[in-house]
Each structure stands twice: as C-alpha cells, then as structure tokens.
Design a protein around this motif. Structure first.
Motif, PDB file in Angstrom:
ATOM      1  N   ALA A   1      24.696 101.153-183.070  1.00 46.12           N
ATOM      2  CA  ALA A   1      25.081 102.239-184.854  1.00 46.12           C
ATOM      3  C   ALA A   1      27.295 102.546-184.080  1.00 46.12           C
ATOM      4  N   ARG A   2      27.282 101.799-182.100  1.00 41.20           N
ATOM      5  CA  ARG A   2      28.154 102.252-181.874  1.00 41.20           C
ATOM      6  C   ARG A   2      28.687 101.354-182.051  1.00 41.20           C
ATOM      7  N   GLU A   3      28.592 100.220-182.270  1.00 37.40           N
ATOM      8  CA  GLU A   3      29.261  98.715-182.485  1.00 37.40           C
ATOM      9  C   GLU A   3      29.801  98.812-184.220  1.00 37.40           C
ATOM     10  N   ARG A   4      28.898  99.481-184.435  1.00 34.67           N
ATOM     11  CA  ARG A   4      28.935  98.872-185.873  1.00 34.67           C
ATOM     12  C   ARG A   4      29.729 100.371-186.514  1.00 34.67           C
ATOM     13  N   THR A   5      30.171 101.611-186.133  1.00 35.01           N
ATOM     14  CA  THR A   5      30.831 103.127-186.048  1.00 35.01           C
ATOM     15  C   THR A   5      31.992 102.281-185.451  1.00 35.01           C
ATOM     16  N   LYS A   6      32.206 101.540-184.470  1.00 37.69           N
ATOM     17  CA  LYS A   6      33.515 100.720-183.976  1.00 37.69           C
ATOM     18  C   LYS A   6      34.491  99.421-184.474  1.00 37.69           C
ATOM     19  N   ALA A   7      33.436  98.708-185.703  1.00 39.46           N
ATOM     20  CA  ALA A   7      34.182  98.153-185.880  1.00 39.46           C
ATOM     21  C   ALA A   7      34.826  98.450-187.408  1.00 39.46           C
ATOM     22  N   GLU A   8      33.956  99.790-188.149  1.00 44.71           N
ATOM     23  CA  GLU A   8      34.634 100.240-189.323  1.00 44.71           C
ATOM     24  C   GLU A   8      35.211 101.398-188.239  1.00 44.71           C
ATOM     25  N   GLY A   9      35.872 101.181-187.360  1.00 46.09           N
ATOM     26  CA  GLY A   9      37.126 102.062-186.730  1.00 46.09           C
ATOM     27  C   GLY A   9      36.636 103.755-187.286  1.00 46.09           C
ATOM     28  N   LEU A  10      35.695 104.318-187.005  1.00 49.16           N
ATOM     29  CA  LEU A  10      35.201 105.056-187.257  1.00 49.16           C
ATOM     30  C   LEU A  10      34.575 106.097-185.703  1.00 49.16           C
ATOM     31  N   ASP A  11      34.545 105.580-184.695  1.00 51.07           N
ATOM     32  CA  ASP A  11      34.330 105.826-183.057  1.00 51.07           C
ATOM     33  C   ASP A  11      35.545 107.134-182.967  1.00 51.07           C
ATOM     34  N   HIS A  12      36.831 107.771-183.704  1.00 50.84           N
ATOM     35  CA  HIS A  12      37.067 108.896-183.397  1.00 50.84           C
ATOM     36  C   HIS A  12      36.574 109.784-184.185  1.00 50.84           C
ATOM     37  N   LYS A  13      35.674 109.824-184.716  1.00 48.44           N
ATOM     38  CA  LYS A  13      34.985 110.686-185.520  1.00 48.44           C
ATOM     39  C   LYS A  13      33.471 110.863-186.090  1.00 48.44           C
ATOM     40  N   VAL A  14      32.715 110.100-185.034  1.00 44.89           N
ATOM     41  CA  VAL A  14      31.279 109.856-185.179  1.00 44.89           C
ATOM     42  C   VAL A  14      31.095 110.072-183.113  1.00 44.89           C
ATOM     43  N   ASN A  15      30.342 110.145-182.594  1.00 47.22           N
ATOM     44  CA  ASN A  15      29.478 109.345-181.778  1.00 47.22           C
ATOM     45  C   ASN A  15      28.274 109.986-181.679  1.00 47.22           C
TER      46      ASN A  15
ATOM     47  N   CYS B   1      34.411 114.771-191.766  1.00 42.21           N
ATOM     48  CA  CYS B   1      33.853 115.867-190.933  1.00 42.21           C
ATOM     49  C   CYS B   1      33.473 114.764-189.006  1.00 42.21           C
ATOM     50  N   HIS B   2      33.277 115.640-188.556  1.00 36.22           N
ATOM     51  CA  HIS B   2      33.051 115.342-186.990  1.00 36.22           C
ATOM     52  C   HIS B   2      31.811 114.265-186.777  1.00 36.22           C
ATOM     53  N   VAL B   3      31.020 114.239-186.270  1.00 38.98           N
ATOM     54  CA  VAL B   3      29.729 113.999-186.864  1.00 38.98           C
ATOM     55  C   VAL B   3      28.936 113.588-185.484  1.00 38.98           C
ATOM     56  N   THR B   4      27.866 113.603-184.870  1.00 39.93           N
ATOM     57  CA  THR B   4      27.768 113.069-184.091  1.00 39.93           C
ATOM     58  C   THR B   4      25.858 113.290-184.387  1.00 39.93           C
ATOM     59  N   GLY B   5      25.301 111.735-183.664  1.00 43.33           N
ATOM     60  CA  GLY B   5      23.864 111.311-184.199  1.00 43.33           C
ATOM     61  C   GLY B   5      22.958 111.414-183.454  1.00 43.33           C
ATOM     62  N   LEU B   6      21.855 111.985-182.985  1.00 35.76           N
ATOM     63  CA  LEU B   6      20.649 112.013-181.970  1.00 35.76           C
ATOM     64  C   LEU B   6      19.811 111.010-182.941  1.00 35.76           C
ATOM     65  N   ASN B   7      19.396 110.105-181.578  1.00 37.91           N
ATOM     66  CA  ASN B   7      18.482 109.270-181.609  1.00 37.91           C
ATOM     67  C   ASN B   7      16.868 109.431-180.317  1.00 37.91           C
ATOM     68  N   ILE B   8      16.066 108.448-180.682  1.00 44.06           N
ATOM     69  CA  ILE B   8      15.009 108.460-179.113  1.00 44.06           C
ATOM     70  C   ILE B   8      15.411 106.714-178.656  1.00 44.06           C
ATOM     71  N   SER B   9      16.125 105.944-179.745  1.00 46.12           N
ATOM     72  CA  SER B   9      15.609 104.196-179.507  1.00 46.12           C
ATOM     73  C   SER B   9      17.725 103.805-179.052  1.00 46.12           C
ATOM     74  N   GLU B  10      17.809 103.839-178.006  1.00 42.50           N
ATOM     75  CA  GLU B  10      18.960 103.284-177.348  1.00 42.50           C
ATOM     76  C   GLU B  10      19.215 102.093-178.037  1.00 42.50           C
ATOM     77  N   HIS B  11      18.384 101.276-178.455  1.00 38.64           N
ATOM     78  CA  HIS B  11      19.006 100.225-178.944  1.00 38.64           C
ATOM     79  C   HIS B  11      19.606 100.128-180.901  1.00 38.64           C
ATOM     80  N   GLN B  12      18.695 100.827-180.804  1.00 40.00           N
ATOM     81  CA  GLN B  12      19.875 101.939-182.363  1.00 40.00           C
ATOM     82  C   GLN B  12      20.333 101.766-181.873  1.00 40.00           C
ATOM     83  N   LEU B  13      21.285 102.644-181.582  1.00 39.51           N
ATOM     84  CA  LEU B  13      22.616 103.904-180.905  1.00 39.51           C
ATOM     85  C   LEU B  13      23.441 102.120-180.390  1.00 39.51           C
ATOM     86  N   ASN B  14      23.069 101.418-179.541  1.00 41.92           N
ATOM     87  CA  ASN B  14      23.338 100.753-179.768  1.00 41.92           C
ATOM     88  C   ASN B  14      24.333  99.840-180.730  1.00 41.92           C
TER      89      ASN B  14
END
Length: 230
Positions: A57-71, A42-55
């Motif tokens: 999250a983005r690194e992990r998501t890209k490393a796992e090859g899922l950045d086309h499915k998760v933003n 599925c296509h997932v959007t993650g919402l969080n008030i913490s930019e630090h946590q999301l940075n």
C-alpha cells in the motif's frame, strides 16, 4: 465490494468533507484510502494487521503521489493504536467480518471518533440461519462469523451511536458474486498461465461456495450502516 461506485455512495452518505481526518479500518492494500484522498481531498490513515499488505500500500501510495495525504499504521481494529477522539470519520468496507469480536470493533470506532464524528461502513452479513454453505464460506474467507444487519444496529446503539441509516445490500452482493464467478470462468485459461492447478481449484471452489451462499440459498448478504457519535 470496493468498486468506485460503492466508495462514492458510502462517502456521500457519510457526508465526507474536504480536509477531514479519516480512518480506514481494515484498509487492505489501500485502494479506497487512496481514492478518498484523491477524490475528496481528505487525510486518510489506513489500519491493517498485515505489514505485508501495508508495504505494498505504501509503495502504491507513493507512486501515485498521495503519501502526503495517506499514511498507514499496523494494528487491529479491535485495539486501535490511536488516541481517543482523533478522527472525524471511521470508514470500513467488508473488513469487520474478519474480526471475531464485533462489539469490541464498534466500541473502538466510537472511542477514536471525535464528538459528532461519523462511522460509515459496509460489510458481509448473515441474513438467515447459519448453513453448511455459509460456514464453508466463512472458513474460505477467514471470517470468524458474520453479523446481521439488525445485530450491527443493536451494537451501534449499545456503544452510544445514533444510527443515521442502514441498508440491506443483499441483492448487490448476490450480483457481485455472480459477476465474479463469470469473470473467473472466463479468465480460467489465463490464470493457468500464472497459477498452479491447486490454486485455481481453490479459487473455483471458493466461487462455487460463494454463489451457493449469496445467490442460491441467500444465507449470506451485505449491508451499509451510517452512525454518529453524539
């Protein structure tokens, strides 16, 4: 309480289907969001008030090859930066407890869901009167207050949802905190190699308060709710 088993159970009860748009409201560092995208396609959007946590999250998501499915999007689940009727499923695990206005959270979930959309969430709950231990737990865990299972059900109905299911998970939460306490004690020497004593003391105090709240007096617990927007 985001084990793979808990994620799968919540997903199955929500009837999560391939290709749908999912909002993970209060996504933390994106673990469940990546798991859902990987295992349920599925296509997932993650919402969080913490930019630090999301940075992170983005690194992990890209490393796992899922950045086309998760933003990821910075924002509050009490004022979501999304259009009305955008998502098929709003998902959350133990995040709503950190919001001060549960009524507004539920209303926002309703707003961003499509007609026929599902809200599926799990959260820490108050299961008895407010106690000194529960108050201390809320301070440690940055929870302005915990809702009850019945309270959430009433909020859902008040927002216009049909409640499809509710479950008391208090026994599960008690066992989880007991397991965490045991692990913290077993790993204490290892923690001392990477953390200062004050951090370890704070962790152990938090675990003691958690055990007192969830395992001994059982003033705190947990629950799972599934609701549908007409």
């Amino acid at each position: 309480m985001g084990s793979e088993e808990a994620i799968d159970t919540l997903a199955q009860k929500a009837g999560l289907q391939k290709g749908i748009k999912v909002l993970d409201a209060g996504c933390g560092i994106g673990g469940p969001a990546r798991y859902l995208a990987q295992n349920y396609d599925c296509h997932v959007t993650g919402l969080n008030i913490s930019e630090h946590q999301l940075n992170y999250a983005r690194e992990r998501t890209k490393a796992e090859g899922l950045d086309h499915k998760v933003n990821y999007k910075v924002g509050s689940f009490m004022d979501m930066p999304f259009n009305n009727g955008f998502f098929d499923l709003v998902w959350s695990q133990d995040a709503f407890a950190h919001g001060p206005d549960k009524k507004k959270i539920i209303a926002e979930c309703y707003r961003v869901l499509k007609p026929g959309g599902i809200l599926s969430f799990q959260d820490h709950l108050r299961v008895g009167p407010m106690t000194k231990n529960l108050e201390e737990y809320c301070l440690f865990a940055a929870c302005p207050g915990l809702e009850t299972l019945e309270g959430y059900e009433n909020l859902l109905k008040g927002a216009g949802f049909s409640v499809l299911g509710k479950e008391d998970l208090t026994d599960y939460y008690r066992a989880d905190y007991q397991a965490r306490m045991k692990l913290a004690e077993e790993k204490k020497n290892e923690l001392m190699e990477v953390c200062d004593q004050s951090a370890i003391d704070m962790l152990m105090q938090f675990m003691k308060v958690s055990i007192a709240t969830f395992a001994e007096e059982r003033s705190g617990g947990g629950g799972r709710l599934i609701a549908k927007k007409p």
